[in-house]
Every structure is written in C-alpha cells, then in structure tokens.
Design an enzyme around this catalytic site. Structure first.
Site, mmCIF file in Angstrom:
data_model
loop_
_atom_site.group_PDB
_atom_site.id
_atom_site.type_symbol
_atom_site.label_atom_id
_atom_site.label_comp_id
_atom_site.label_asym_id
_atom_site.label_seq_id
_atom_site.Cartn_x
_atom_site.Cartn_y
_atom_site.Cartn_z
ATOM 1 N N GLU A 254 -4.341 7.849 -3.318
ATOM 2 C CA GLU A 254 -4.846 6.601 -2.750
ATOM 3 C C GLU A 254 -5.137 5.570 -3.846
ATOM 4 O O GLU A 254 -5.065 4.367 -3.604
ATOM 5 C CB GLU A 254 -6.097 6.874 -1.916
ATOM 6 C CG GLU A 254 -6.605 5.696 -1.108
ATOM 7 C CD GLU A 254 -5.730 5.338 0.097
ATOM 8 O OE1 GLU A 254 -4.744 6.061 0.355
ATOM 9 O OE2 GLU A 254 -6.025 4.329 0.755
ATOM 10 N N HIS B 205 1.907 4.485 -2.817
ATOM 11 C CA HIS B 205 2.093 5.937 -2.632
ATOM 12 C C HIS B 205 3.519 6.345 -3.016
ATOM 13 O O HIS B 205 3.744 7.363 -3.682
ATOM 14 C CB HIS B 205 1.871 6.313 -1.158
ATOM 15 C CG HIS B 205 0.439 6.271 -0.705
ATOM 16 N ND1 HIS B 205 -0.547 7.024 -1.302
ATOM 17 C CD2 HIS B 205 -0.167 5.588 0.304
ATOM 18 C CE1 HIS B 205 -1.711 6.810 -0.676
ATOM 19 N NE2 HIS B 205 -1.504 5.933 0.297
ATOM 20 N N HIS C 75 0.833 -1.202 0.000
ATOM 21 C CA HIS C 75 0.000 0.000 0.000
ATOM 22 C C HIS C 75 0.874 1.261 0.000
ATOM 23 O O HIS C 75 0.755 2.123 -0.882
ATOM 24 C CB HIS C 75 -0.921 -0.021 1.228
ATOM 25 C CG HIS C 75 -1.828 1.152 1.332
ATOM 26 N ND1 HIS C 75 -3.141 1.118 0.925
ATOM 27 C CD2 HIS C 75 -1.610 2.411 1.774
ATOM 28 C CE1 HIS C 75 -3.693 2.315 1.122
ATOM 29 N NE2 HIS C 75 -2.777 3.114 1.642
ATOM 30 N N GLU C 76 1.766 1.335 0.976
ATOM 31 C CA GLU C 76 2.615 2.538 1.081
ATOM 32 C C GLU C 76 3.564 2.629 -0.111
ATOM 33 O O GLU C 76 3.900 3.732 -0.552
ATOM 34 C CB GLU C 76 3.370 2.552 2.404
ATOM 35 C CG GLU C 76 2.501 2.521 3.662
ATOM 36 C CD GLU C 76 1.429 3.602 3.720
ATOM 37 O OE1 GLU C 76 1.600 4.653 3.072
ATOM 38 O OE2 GLU C 76 0.386 3.379 4.385
#
Lengths: 499, 499
Positions: A300, A274, A270-271
């Site tokens: 996101e 980003h 997830h990170e």
C-alpha cells in the site's frame, strides 16, 4: 560457498509449482470480477475452491515438510542475509500456518469467499445488509476458526493481522493509531474548514468526461510512471484492484465517473503503484518468497506514494494540467491553483475510497476498531450496521444514510480480508517516509517527459521492490529510510499539503 | 437396480476434480486469446503446462486405474444404455490413452501449444512461415510421438482423428470425401458462375458498419436463437472460437470488419451454435462423459446448422433484414432477393473461414490430404508451403499470393490440432442431416419473435445436446435421424441453395 543442496532446490521447485496454481487462481479471480457472466459464479467458486485445496494439500504435504526440515539443516550456517536462508524461514512460517488448517477448511473458506463476493456485490447494489449478513457470518466464523488454529500473539485477531503484515499485532497498531488519531483528527478538521473556504465548488470540478478520454489520459499517466503495458492492462470493475499473475502479466482495474475524470485517474495511479511493485519483483525469484511482495503495508505504500505524493502534487499537475484541459475543456474555467485546491479538497465523506488524504485514516481506524471487536466476540455480525453508524457519527459527526454508504461499502470482508484494513494506514505512513527518503536520493526531474519518474522508480525498484520478502516490513523500512514505520513524515506531509 | 457402488461414485468425483483443472485451463486459454498482455505468454504457458500435467497425472494415477477396474466390475451387468456403463467405457478409453503418455510429454506438448499459438499469430501477421516452422516441427513431432504411442487403427494419423471423432479412421473419411468431392466440385463450379452472373457486386454489400452496431445486432440474433447471455458472453479475438468453461459460463469470440457486418454476424451465429450445445449439456452430469460434448463432428454440426441452415436462409432474413437495414442504411439500396444472393455468393477464396458453403469443403479436403501426408512422413514441414500452394492450385485454379493467405491462415496446427479439420466437413454433413430431420418434427415458427427458434432448439436439446457422450457420434446420428452420417441431405441442401 554457494548452496548446491538439493533439498533446497527441490523445495524451490515445489514452491514454484504451488505458485503456478495460485497464478491460475489469480487469473480466475480477476476474470470473476471483470468479465464472468452472472450464472458462472457457482462453477467458478468450485474451481477456485479446488485449486486452493490442491495448493494447500501440497504446501502441507509430508514431502514439503521433509524438504523443509532438510533445507533448514542445509541453510543453518548460511549468513543471515542469505536469500536461501530467508526463503526457508518464510516457508517455515507458511508451512506451520498451513498445516494447522485442514484442506476442507481451506476449500470451504475459498468457496465462501467466492460466493461472498457475489452476494456482497448484489447486497451493496440494493443496500440490503440482510442479503450479505449470512455470508458475513459464515466468513467471520471461518476466519475465527482459522485465527483460533493459528493462534495470535495476544488475541486471535493478531493471527489475521500477522498474515497480512508480518510480525504486527493489534496492540502495536492500536498504539500507533492512538498516537496518530488526535493529530489526524485535528488536521482533518482544519483542512475541511480550509477547503470549504478556499476550494472551488465541487460542481466547478465536474464536467463531461467521456470514458474513452479518461482511458487515454489514464494510460498516458500510467505509462509515464513506468507501468509496462506490454506486461499489464487496465480493465473495469465495481471495486478497483491490482492482481499480479506472475512475470509479464499484472492487471489493474478501475471504474469511471463520467462527470469526474479524477476518480478513475487517481484510482489508476493507485493501482499502478501496486502494479509497479509487482512488475519490479525479480523475475528469477518468481514463486519464492524472495520474489514476492513482503506485506500489504509495504504494498500500500507503493500505491499511496504514486497516487498521493506524486499524483496530488503541484509538480505533477504543472506537467499534466494542460493535457487534462485539452481532453476535458470544462477545466479551462479553473486556474491551476484553484484546480489543485479542488484536487486536494478535504471533506467528510461516507465512502472510504472517495476520502481525501486528510480524512482517510479516520475511516481505517473505524474499521480496525470494529474488526477487532468482531473477533474478540464483543460485536456480533447482526450488530454491525448500528455499530458502524455509531462509530461513524463519533468520528465524522454524521450518520450514513444507508448501509451501501455504511458497512456494505467495502469489498474486503466479503473476501475474508479481516486484518487487512489497518495496512492501509501503515501504507500511508510508509509512503510518506519512503517518499521523503527517495526525494533526498532521487528527486523527480522536471519536464523530462517519460523519464521524469525514472529516478524515483529506480530508487523504489532497488530499495523496495527488488528485496521481495527477503526483508521483513520493519527491516525494509530501516534499510530504505533508516528507521521503522513512524508517524512524523506522514504528519509533516499532511500539514504541508492541507494547512 | 440403481447403482450405488462406491467405486463408480468415487470415480465420478475424481473425474469432476480433473475437469475442474481443465475448466481452469479453459479460462486461462480464453484469457490468453482475448486479454493477456504480450509479455505474459511465457508464464502463461508454464501455468497451462503445469495444469495439464497435473490433470494427466491424476487421470493416469494408480487410484484412478484401480477405481476404473472396480467400476467396470460394478457396471458389468448394467444395461448397455446405462449412463454409468457408458461413462465407465469412456473413461477406459481416456485412461488407456492417457497412460500411454508420460507426464513430461503432456507438459511439453501443452507448453509447445501455448508458445506455438503466440508464434503463429506473429508469423501470420508477418506472412513469415520461417517464423512458425520450428514451432510446427516441434508440434508435429510431439503429435507424431503421441500418435505412435496411442497407435492408430491403420495408420498413426488415425489415432489423432479418433481423439476428435470417436471411432473414425482416415480410410473411412477418405472414402466419404472421395464420394463427396466430384459433386461438391461441380456444385462449386456452377455456383461460382451463377453468383458471378446474378449476385450484386461485392461493393454493393459493403458499407459503414460501426463495431458497436454490429455488436448490437449480433447480440439480438444470438439471443433470439436461445443463447443465454447471463451464462455467456462474446469477446473479440484474432481467430473466433467458443469455449465452455462449465455450467453457467460459455464464451464466444468473434472479429469485426467495419465494412461488412455479415462477417461478424455469421461468426457469432456459428460460435453461438457451439455455445448452445455447451449450454445444452446436462448440468448434473458436468465433469462426466455423459455431460460432455461427444465429438468435434457433432459439435461442428451445431455451429453449421445455426450459421448456414438458419442464418443464410430466406426465412431468417425475412425477419432480420429490416433490422439490419435500420442499423446499416447502405443495405437500403438492395432488395431482399439481391441481398440473399450476396449473402450466399459463391466464389473461390484463399481463406477457409471466409469461404461460402459451396466451396468450403474443398478447403477441408486440402487440409486433410496434407495432414495425412505430414503424419505418414510423405511430407516435411519445410515442404508445406509449396505443397499447400500446389494442392490449392489444383482445387481452386489459383495460387495463394503469400503464406498468410496460404498455409499460415489457420490456428489449428499451432494448437497441435491435427486430425481436427476433417470434422468440419463431417459437421457440414451432420448439420444438413440433423436440420432436415428437425424440420420434420419441429419446424421453425414464423414471426414468433424470441420463441421462433424454440422448437428447433428444443429438438436439438433433446436429440443432440442432452445425450452428452452417452452415445457415439454414429449412434447419435442414428438415434436422431435414423441413419449414420451420409452425403445425401448435404448435397440436396447445397443444390437447393446454390443451383
């Protein structure tokens, strides 16, 4: 005719200097969460307040305003697609917003955020809402004042939304969420039932997962997606985040569960999503809107795309399951198909960040509704725990046993991040729509090892990362997928995954 | 009559704001050495240059100058011992120095330092002086320009010395070193011969020392000295240092040798000595000269006091040897007396930071001589490796096998830290003199566990830490010990320890 106008160039320099201060703040903010000793908080909050006050002072200076006016004249006749014109438009937005706030208010807000975060962490640990309530009162009050000065399109809360997601309003988001809700609720219901019947027991998914082994896997996976570890790193924090300090330095954080490697792995994917966005911004545009991420809803989309569309797919695990099994031998008991049912288990959870795709948006809708009521004045901070629990009961059929698993679970409000939550669901919608478009043009190659995700990353670099803020979120979605954010690709994805 | 004058108060506020920027720089500098990914260096150097340029601009602003003039009038009739008067005097020093430098020069120097450090680390790793030489040329050139603008008392190099050690000159240091040298050289010679005859083999001191166990011991020891880990931490860097960010946040760093726990332990005791000084500065005076360390020679006295006078003593190891033996069982082969001979082994080493007390100052004298020649123009950067090796041969009777163990070993020059090295020997002299005075008033209690060093720390807090910069180094030494820095207590200490 190329723009050689000096006001625009001077404006670029001024903006870059302001961004250098913000880069410094980002490093200090990251350090506060990762390594800062407890007693450093007071002084840290003073430094951060001073830096944000200084940045605000420069942004609102007469000189900046004057240069901006002149640059508007210089770029008046430039094409709508001109980068300079787009930057000037963004600076006008920022300038008009910033000049409505006093330096004192900005510094006060920065300090309240820094102290609020520390108070929240403590209160969450103790599940003690009373310990956080005065900070939250203060933070809501400050954001109310800020929103009041900015002025929202229809309601004050719109001003906060617009800050995170350019041009969005609570009314439109409400419309989108209202359309989405019955479908998502139905899918969630069915998915939970299906998981109960078919997925392996939760216990069967757990085992001995030493942190170092998790770190090994996380790093291999993040590298295979294309994350550059010479220009970034992963650290440990209570609440995972990604912070881009500028070219060559993007930091991810995660946390570890020594029984469940999937928790940190999906956190890192997830990170890293980003982080790949931040690493994909154009270095030469750094410090200008054209070199900055456009909105949280687009940001996101990148994290959810890599976490969910890539990371929770069969294709991904066909490659990575053998590696995971060699690191975590308890997986040997599970066949890949069972494991995948476990990975995509749907169940009603108290905690948003632990929620699966099927139930996630219900958590967001709850927060959106509460926030909107906090800012309309319909809800008081002191009433928040009860309101949270009542809404939760309505959506999930149970009541959180304590505030730690209720209204104290998220870091966002302690950071003054009101109007932030709705962008998570926008991110889900955008992720599905972008991934579906990308798969037509740049399908994931199988088994090509490190190059496996190169075509997908290349497509995202070109269509999502490189434009920076030169396109609005809506323009970017149209440019990349042919239409603005919609619910169809996401619902299609959820059905395919869960039903 | 208390000073209520508003110019002085405003000046305090301005100074504190400048120091907030410097605190931010300190965090960024620490991060650069500890955790920053390699590709972050360019951007980091831009941020640091901008922050130091901004701090310089404020320090040299018309407003600061005007407030300073008014505050000088306000404090004119105050007692010589008045804190306000002392602060104003220090600001005058700083202001006059700062206004002689352009913002451009300050930014250029900051950037050269940031890039120089990275280039040095690489060049040292490869033992490739040519890779560092252009950076060193640049750094020496910039410091020459700076020294030229400041003007030294007798020679330009004095201006650099004075920056680190208020009121000192190369002539005086040369006099001190000339007096010290024959005694130190003789003690070193005899100590080396004695170690050769009596100390256990180097191999007998080494064994399996896992990093985590070293960290356990280091932390226990640092805590027992009084270092507050809620207001500080220890990290790992190539070159150990201590950085005080401000109240509640003091960072130490060390490095580990998995065969030799003493290397990191003494490193930590050394840096903890610096850290205790930083933690002992008065919080209410933060941001003012009265809340800042007075000089490097006093700072180093604190690190050397805890490292050498406490840490290498029999009394210390009577307490800590059993604990060390339980963590590192290879020590069981050695009796305490043998171990102490090993701890205080004297030998000629190529590397300053590995040097024992008996030979350490010879390393410093070499650097002082070379620096002085670099700045008088008698020595060119390109001639440095040969000059280093020739001087080393003269002092130690051997030639470094490569530049990594020669002129590339220290970080200081890469940080533009010229005039810094002599303060290490001043620190040795001050440490011995302060420790000797302290032992008369506040002897170390035996076996009182964590309170063991409380009387000593209390004495240092009161006599060395609390005054900040209200006293000059010479005044502080007189105030604390009855006389200015002298060689006698140090030579007495060396003889007692080694002969």
């Amino acid at each position: 005719m190329p723009l050689t106008a000096s006001s625009y160039d001077q404006l670029c320099q001024a903006a870059r200097d302001i961004n250098l201060l913000q880069s410094a703040s980002a490093v200090l903010g990251w350090d506060q969460e990762t390594f800062m000793p407890a007693k450093g908080i007071e002084h840290r909050s003073r430094i951060l307040a001073h830096l944000s006050g200084e940045a605000h002072e420069r942004m609102t200076s007469k000189r900046f305003g004057k240069l901006l006016e002149q640059a508007e004249v210089e770029t008046k006749r430039a094409a709508e697609t001109s980068v300079a014109k787009s930057n000037v438009t963004q600076w006008r937005r920022e300038f008009d917003r910033a000049t409505k706030l006093s330096k004192k208010l900005v510094e006060e807000n920065s300090k309240a955020i820094s102290l609020g975060q520390a108070a929240w962490a403590k209160a969450r640990g103790e599940s003690n809402f009373a310990g956080f309530a005065p900070h939250l009162e203060k933070l809501v009050g400050l954001s109310q004042e800020i929103a009041g000065r900015w002025g929202g399109k229809n309601e004050p809360y719109d001003a906060l939304l617009d800050q995170h997601e350019r041009d969005s309003t609570a009314e439109e988001i409400d419309k989108l969420f209202t359309a989405l809700r019955p479908h998502v609720a139905k899918i969630a219901q069915e998915a939970v039932a299906k998981s109960k019947a078919e997925a392996p027991s939760e216990k069967a998914m757990l085992g001995n997962c030493p942190v170092e082994k998790q770190q090994t896997l996380n790093r291999e996976v993040a590298e295979s997606l294309g994350f550059d570890f010479e220009a970034g790193r992963i650290d440990t924090t209570a609440h995972p985040f990604c912070s881009g300090f500028g070219p060559g330095d993007v930091r991810l954080t995660t946390r570890y569960d020594e029984r469940d490697f999937l928790s940190s792995l999906f956190g890192v994917m997830h990170e890293a999503g980003h982080g790949l966005y931040e690493q994909g911004l154009q270095e030469k545009e750094w410090g200008l809107p054209s070199g900055a991420a456009v909105s949280l809803g687009i940001h996101e989309s990148q994290s959810r795309l890599w976490e969910n569309h890539v990371g929770r797919s069969r294709a991904f695990w066909e490659k990575w399951y053998p590696r995971a099994t060699s690191l975590f031998p308890h997986l040997r008991k599970l066949k890949l198909d069972q494991f995948l049912l476990g990975v995509n288990r749907a169940e009603f959870s108290f905690i948003r960040v632990e929620a699966d795709e099927a139930t996630y948006d219900l958590h967001i809708m709850l927060r959106f509704s509460l926030e909107r009521r906090l800012f309309s004045g319909a809800l008081k901070v002191s009433e928040l725990p009860d309101a949270w629990n009542a809404e939760f009961e309505k959506s999930f059929g149970r009541t959180p046993p304590d505030d730690r698993r209720g209204c104290l679970q998220d870091i966002h409000w302690s950071m003054g991040g009101f109007g932030y939550f709705p962008t998570y669901t926008l991110g889900n919608l955008n992720a599905a729509q972008l991934f579906s478009a990308a798969m037509k043009k740049a399908p994931i190659r199988k088994g090509a090892d490190k190059g496996e995700y190169a075509p997908l990353l290349g497509w995202l670099r070109e269509n999502v990362h490189a434009p920076g803020s030169t396109l609005s979120p809506a323009q970017l979605m149209e440019h990349a997928t042919g239409r603005n954010t919609s619910t169809a690709p996401y619902l299609k994805h959820l059905k395919a995954r869960f039903l």
